[in-house]
Scaffold this motif. Sequence first.
Motif, PDB file in Angstrom:
ATOM      1  N   VAL A 174       0.848  -1.204   0.000  1.00 20.26           N
ATOM      2  CA  VAL A 174       0.000   0.000   0.000  1.00 20.26           C
ATOM      3  C   VAL A 174       0.881   1.251   0.000  1.00 20.26           C
ATOM      4  O   VAL A 174       0.680   2.181  -0.794  1.00 20.26           O
ATOM      5  N   ALA A 175       1.896   1.265   0.873  1.00 16.87           N
ATOM      6  CA  ALA A 175       2.799   2.422   0.943  1.00 16.87           C
ATOM      7  C   ALA A 175       3.556   2.594  -0.375  1.00 16.87           C
ATOM      8  O   ALA A 175       3.718   3.719  -0.872  1.00 16.87           O
ATOM      9  N   ILE A 176       3.995   1.494  -0.945  1.00 14.23           N
ATOM     10  CA  ILE A 176       4.765   1.554  -2.200  1.00 14.23           C
ATOM     11  C   ILE A 176       3.878   2.112  -3.325  1.00 14.23           C
ATOM     12  O   ILE A 176       4.298   3.002  -4.076  1.00 14.23           O
ATOM     13  N   PHE A 177       2.641   1.625  -3.403  1.00 15.56           N
ATOM     14  CA  PHE A 177       1.722   2.127  -4.443  1.00 15.56           C
ATOM     15  C   PHE A 177       1.433   3.618  -4.233  1.00 15.56           C
ATOM     16  O   PHE A 177       1.434   4.397  -5.188  1.00 15.56           O
ATOM     17  N   CYS A 178       1.182   4.027  -2.993  1.00 14.88           N
ATOM     18  CA  CYS A 178       0.889   5.448  -2.708  1.00 14.88           C
ATOM     19  C   CYS A 178       2.049   6.308  -3.180  1.00 14.88           C
ATOM     20  O   CYS A 178       1.863   7.324  -3.854  1.00 14.88           O
ATOM     21  N   ASN A 179       3.244   5.885  -2.832  1.00 17.32           N
ATOM     22  CA  ASN A 179       4.446   6.648  -3.180  1.00 17.32           C
ATOM     23  C   ASN A 179       4.598   6.782  -4.696  1.00 17.32           C
ATOM     24  O   ASN A 179       4.896   7.859  -5.211  1.00 17.32           O
ATOM     25  N   ARG A 180       4.349   5.697  -5.417  1.00 20.45           N
ATOM     26  CA  ARG A 180       4.502   5.755  -6.880  1.00 20.45           C
ATOM     27  C   ARG A 180       3.422   6.652  -7.498  1.00 20.45           C
ATOM     28  O   ARG A 180       3.694   7.447  -8.385  1.00 20.45           O
ATOM     29  N   LEU A 181       2.192   6.506  -6.999  1.00 21.61           N
ATOM     30  CA  LEU A 181       1.105   7.309  -7.569  1.00 21.61           C
ATOM     31  C   LEU A 181       1.348   8.800  -7.363  1.00 21.61           C
ATOM     32  O   LEU A 181       1.060   9.614  -8.245  1.00 21.61           O
ATOM     33  N   LEU A 182       1.905   9.144  -6.217  1.00 20.76           N
ATOM     34  CA  LEU A 182       2.170  10.562  -5.951  1.00 20.76           C
ATOM     35  C   LEU A 182       3.286  11.107  -6.840  1.00 20.76           C
ATOM     36  O   LEU A 182       3.440  12.316  -6.982  1.00 20.76           O
ATOM     37  N   LYS A 183       4.054  10.199  -7.437  1.00 22.15           N
ATOM     38  CA  LYS A 183       5.088  10.642  -8.397  1.00 22.15           C
ATOM     39  C   LYS A 183       4.613  10.417  -9.831  1.00 22.15           C
ATOM     40  O   LYS A 183       5.437  10.384 -10.758  1.00 22.15           O
ATOM     41  N   ASP A 184       3.306  10.182 -10.011  1.00 22.88           N
ATOM     42  CA  ASP A 184       2.732   9.884 -11.335  1.00 22.88           C
ATOM     43  C   ASP A 184       3.365   8.669 -11.986  1.00 22.88           C
ATOM     44  O   ASP A 184       3.521   8.613 -13.213  1.00 22.88           O
ATOM     45  N   GLN A 185       3.763   7.699 -11.156  1.00 26.91           N
ATOM     46  CA  GLN A 185       4.322   6.459 -11.704  1.00 26.91           C
ATOM     47  C   GLN A 185       3.298   5.341 -11.542  1.00 26.91           C
ATOM     48  O   GLN A 185       2.526   5.338 -10.569  1.00 26.91           O
ATOM     49  N   ALA A 186       3.323   4.392 -12.461  1.00 23.74           N
ATOM     50  CA  ALA A 186       2.362   3.292 -12.397  1.00 23.74           C
ATOM     51  C   ALA A 186       2.710   2.336 -11.257  1.00 23.74           C
ATOM     52  O   ALA A 186       3.896   2.066 -11.029  1.00 23.74           O
ATOM     53  N   PRO A 187       1.683   1.832 -10.545  1.00 21.37           N
ATOM     54  CA  PRO A 187       1.983   0.778  -9.569  1.00 21.37           C
ATOM     55  C   PRO A 187       2.475  -0.468 -10.304  1.00 21.37           C
ATOM     56  O   PRO A 187       1.963  -0.794 -11.364  1.00 21.37           O
ATOM     57  N   VAL A 188       3.500  -1.117  -9.722  1.00 23.24           N
ATOM     58  CA  VAL A 188       4.030  -2.330 -10.356  1.00 23.24           C
ATOM     59  C   VAL A 188       3.512  -3.540  -9.584  1.00 23.24           C
ATOM     60  O   VAL A 188       3.713  -3.654  -8.375  1.00 23.24           O
ATOM     61  N   ILE A 189       2.834  -4.417 -10.304  1.00 23.87           N
ATOM     62  CA  ILE A 189       2.219  -5.592  -9.678  1.00 23.87           C
ATOM     63  C   ILE A 189       3.012  -6.834 -10.079  1.00 23.87           C
ATOM     64  O   ILE A 189       3.225  -7.084 -11.264  1.00 23.87           O
ATOM     65  N   ASN A 190       3.467  -7.581  -9.070  1.00 20.88           N
ATOM     66  CA  ASN A 190       4.192  -8.827  -9.366  1.00 20.88           C
ATOM     67  C   ASN A 190       3.184  -9.948  -9.578  1.00 20.88           C
ATOM     68  O   ASN A 190       2.330 -10.182  -8.739  1.00 20.88           O
ATOM     69  N   GLY A 191       3.316 -10.643 -10.718  1.00 19.03           N
ATOM     70  CA  GLY A 191       2.355 -11.714 -11.020  1.00 19.03           C
ATOM     71  C   GLY A 191       1.101 -11.128 -11.642  1.00 19.03           C
ATOM     72  O   GLY A 191       1.110 -10.000 -12.154  1.00 19.03           O
ATOM     73  N   ASP A 192      -0.012 -11.901 -11.556  1.00 20.89           N
ATOM     74  CA  ASP A 192      -1.243 -11.441 -12.226  1.00 20.89           C
ATOM     75  C   ASP A 192      -2.075 -10.510 -11.343  1.00 20.89           C
ATOM     76  O   ASP A 192      -3.127 -10.024 -11.765  1.00 20.89           O
ATOM     77  N   GLY A 193      -1.639 -10.287 -10.100  1.00 21.76           N
ATOM     78  CA  GLY A 193      -2.349  -9.353  -9.216  1.00 21.76           C
ATOM     79  C   GLY A 193      -3.573  -9.961  -8.549  1.00 21.76           C
ATOM     80  O   GLY A 193      -4.258  -9.305  -7.780  1.00 21.76           O
ATOM     81  N   GLU A 194      -3.833 -11.241  -8.832  1.00 25.79           N
ATOM     82  CA  GLU A 194      -5.007 -11.871  -8.219  1.00 25.79           C
ATOM     83  C   GLU A 194      -4.636 -12.566  -6.899  1.00 25.79           C
ATOM     84  O   GLU A 194      -5.483 -13.189  -6.268  1.00 25.79           O
ATOM     85  N   GLN A 195      -3.366 -12.469  -6.482  1.00 23.07           N
ATOM     86  CA  GLN A 195      -2.985 -12.993  -5.169  1.00 23.07           C
ATOM     87  C   GLN A 195      -3.687 -12.157  -4.095  1.00 23.07           C
ATOM     88  O   GLN A 195      -3.847 -10.942  -4.256  1.00 23.07           O
ATOM     89  N   THR A 196      -4.110 -12.808  -3.019  1.00 24.95           N
ATOM     90  CA  THR A 196      -4.859 -12.076  -1.985  1.00 24.95           C
ATOM     91  C   THR A 196      -4.082 -12.008  -0.674  1.00 24.95           C
ATOM     92  O   THR A 196      -3.241 -12.867  -0.388  1.00 24.95           O
ATOM     93  N   ARG A 197      -4.405 -10.979   0.095  1.00 27.70           N
ATOM     94  CA  ARG A 197      -3.861 -10.827   1.446  1.00 27.70           C
ATOM     95  C   ARG A 197      -4.982 -10.294   2.339  1.00 27.70           C
ATOM     96  O   ARG A 197      -5.955  -9.707   1.869  1.00 27.70           O
ATOM     97  N   ASP A 198      -4.759 -10.468   3.645  1.00 30.40           N
ATOM     98  CA  ASP A 198      -5.703  -9.956   4.643  1.00 30.40           C
ATOM     99  C   ASP A 198      -5.105  -8.637   5.160  1.00 30.40           C
ATOM    100  O   ASP A 198      -4.152  -8.647   5.940  1.00 30.40           O
ATOM    101  N   TYR A 199      -5.627  -7.518   4.684  1.00 33.44           N
ATOM    102  CA  TYR A 199      -5.046  -6.206   5.012  1.00 33.44           C
ATOM    103  C   TYR A 199      -5.700  -5.652   6.277  1.00 33.44           C
ATOM    104  O   TYR A 199      -6.919  -5.488   6.325  1.00 33.44           O
ATOM    105  N   VAL A 200      -4.867  -5.359   7.274  1.00 33.23           N
ATOM    106  CA  VAL A 200      -5.388  -4.855   8.553  1.00 33.23           C
ATOM    107  C   VAL A 200      -4.735  -3.502   8.832  1.00 33.23           C
ATOM    108  O   VAL A 200      -3.529  -3.314   8.629  1.00 33.23           O
TER     109      VAL A 200
END
Length: 307
Positions: free
Chosen positions: A185-211
């Motif tokens: 989440v932090a990595i994506f926020c940082n990239r978006l604020l620099k107008d850079q695309a979020p980089v997703i490893n794999g197909d992005g359908e991997q899941t996590r339990d975000y708390v």
Amino acid sequence: MNILVTGGAGFIGSQVADAYIEHDHHVVIIDNLSTGQKEFINSKAVFYEADITDPSVAEIIKSENIQVINHHAAQISVHDSVKDPVADAKSNIIGTLQLLQHTVSSGVGKFIFASTGGAIYGEQDYFPADEEHPLKPTSPYGLSKLSVEGYLRFYQEQYGLSTTVLRYGNVFGPRQNPHGEAGVVAIFCNRLLKDQAPVINGDGEQTRDYVFVRDVVRANVMALGPDCSGIFNVGTGREATVNELARSLLQRAGSDIAPQYAPGRGYEQRRSCLDCKKIKDSLAWEPKVSLEEGLVETYKFFTNNKN
Ligand SMILES: NC(=O)c1ccc[n+]([C@@H]2O[C@H](COP(=O)([O-])OP(=O)(O)OC[C@H]3O[C@@H](n4cnc5c(N)ncnc54)[C@H](O)[C@@H]3O)[C@@H](O)[C@H]2O)c1
């Protein structure tokens, strides 16, 4: 109480230290500032810049008359643990064992350990995973946490140390380090604020339990209770895919950049989701912040702290 928070300059540990101070505890922080930041350290805490493996730690615990150790200092990157399992074990296993030895020699009564629900169960046999689920970590990082849990059982049985293990899901929120390999989440926020695309490893359908971090902090406050010992999952029981996270943050940023896809990582689990019934029944803990609310607050934090 006199509480030592290791890793108290880090993302989660600094916010645990803040909460303990708000509850009128005397907080001592040990952190080597490898990923932590000085500005996160509460000004009411006593701070020692040291590695947990440093011999001076024994003296600090004695002289500060520590009653409880809340152990958050660790090498936290799954990726780095695969690249260098020995360095991971030195910090996460040997460093923790040294702390445990100090608890015995100084008569510390309680040890709270930040373990992982995201990496200790491995590919789950069933969803969500409760605390009885088989433990089959797929990375040296997960193995190091599992190993420490085993040692904690030994110290409890041999020396009567009261131990609380909190197995976190994927924690996210303000102050997370956006520059490492962990903390999507932090990595994506940082990239978006620099107008850079979020980089997703794999197909992005991997899941996590975000708390959300504030919910995790509340579990650490509850863990101080006299009857709170044992192993507890700390998550939400809900899964989200990386694609969903990226979509939600792109929308928040008002951006139409398309995510980039990179090769997946073999050691990463496909799905992870935690059953949190035990902590709900034992401590009346429940997550209060939804993923969407948490993402809004986190994005706002990074917007306000761009530099
Ligand atoms: N963030 C998550 O999603 C998550 C999930 C499960 C478990 N955890 C655990 O929670 C704890 C805190 O993680 P975080 O996300 O806040 O990471 P973080 O990197 O922000 O915090 C770790 C802190 O420990 C310090 N540190 C690292 N090694 C040290 C050492 N050998 N001696 C002294 N200080 C040291 C760092 O400088 C940093 O301040 C870790 O034990 C981690 O394994 C985190």
